[in-house]
Enzyme design. Structure first.
Site: not given
Ligand code: 5GP
Length: 187
Positions: A110-111, A114, A163, A176
């Protein structure tokens, strides 16, 4: 080009910090999966640069220890999530997650984690495909933002609630290809 487009602000994690940490993660993963076959399951699109560098780091770690052999296979999934005010996100699978994962060791790449909903959804989805083991490796984690308990096995960096863009992460499909992680400045 729109004048209201936000600009990347300060560099949060430099190229060299990313490189060093990913080398460490690759070494750890190649030790943990020594002499096994490992399916790296990339979550599109944000993880692609991390995925590519991590895969190479796993290979490079093997070169320093010739007795170590990790056979790596690539698979990808694409997900979408809907954020609805304060309500939990609803995550859906767009494509991927093949039957090949059955009885395999799977490492989700995963990147960023959050709220944790994406990883929770993916772990539950994979359970239906009956893999041997499932672990999670994320480049970035925002622990203060978790809304659900989420087990993460490998974390590149814990970051504050900001963010961020770059190194695969986007804002409206931009940034990206930045080679570092940056905070985004408001327009
Ligand atoms: P989660 O389901 O954990 O809330 O969100 C994961 C996804 O939200 C990540 O794979 C990403 O696509 C997006 N995301 C969450 N925080 C960020 C951030 O700070 N920057 C960006 N570009 N995407 C984020």
């Amino acid at each position: 080009m729109s004048t209201t487009k936000p600009l990347p602000e300060s560099v949060l994690i430099s190229e060299s910090c990313l490189r060093n940490r990913i080398r460490e993660l690759g070494a750890q993963i190649s030790t943990d999966y020594e002499n096994q076959e490992l399916v790296l399951l990339g979550v599109l699109r944000g993880s692609v640069l991390f995925f590519a560098d991590l895969a190479r780091a796993i290979f490079s770690a093997q070169l320093t220890d010739s007795g170590r052999d990790v056979r790596v296979r690539f698979e990808f999934v694409q997900l979408t999530s809907y954020h609805n005010g304060t309500k939990p996100s609803r995550v859906q699978l767009i494509r991927g997650g093949s039957d090949y994962l059955q009885q395999r060791h799977v490492l989700i790449v995963e990147d960023i984690v959050d709220t944790g909903h994406t990883v929770k959804f993916l772990r539950e989805h994979l359970r239906t495909l009956n893999p041997k083991t499932v672990k999670v490796c994320t480049l970035l984690d925002k622990p203060s933002q978790h809304q659900v308990p989420v087990a993460i096995d490998y974390i590149g960096f814990e970051i504050p609630d900001a963010f961020v863009v770059g190194y695969g992460l986007d804002y409206a499909q931009q940034y990206r290809n930045l080679p570092y992680i940056a905070r985004l400045e408001s327009p």
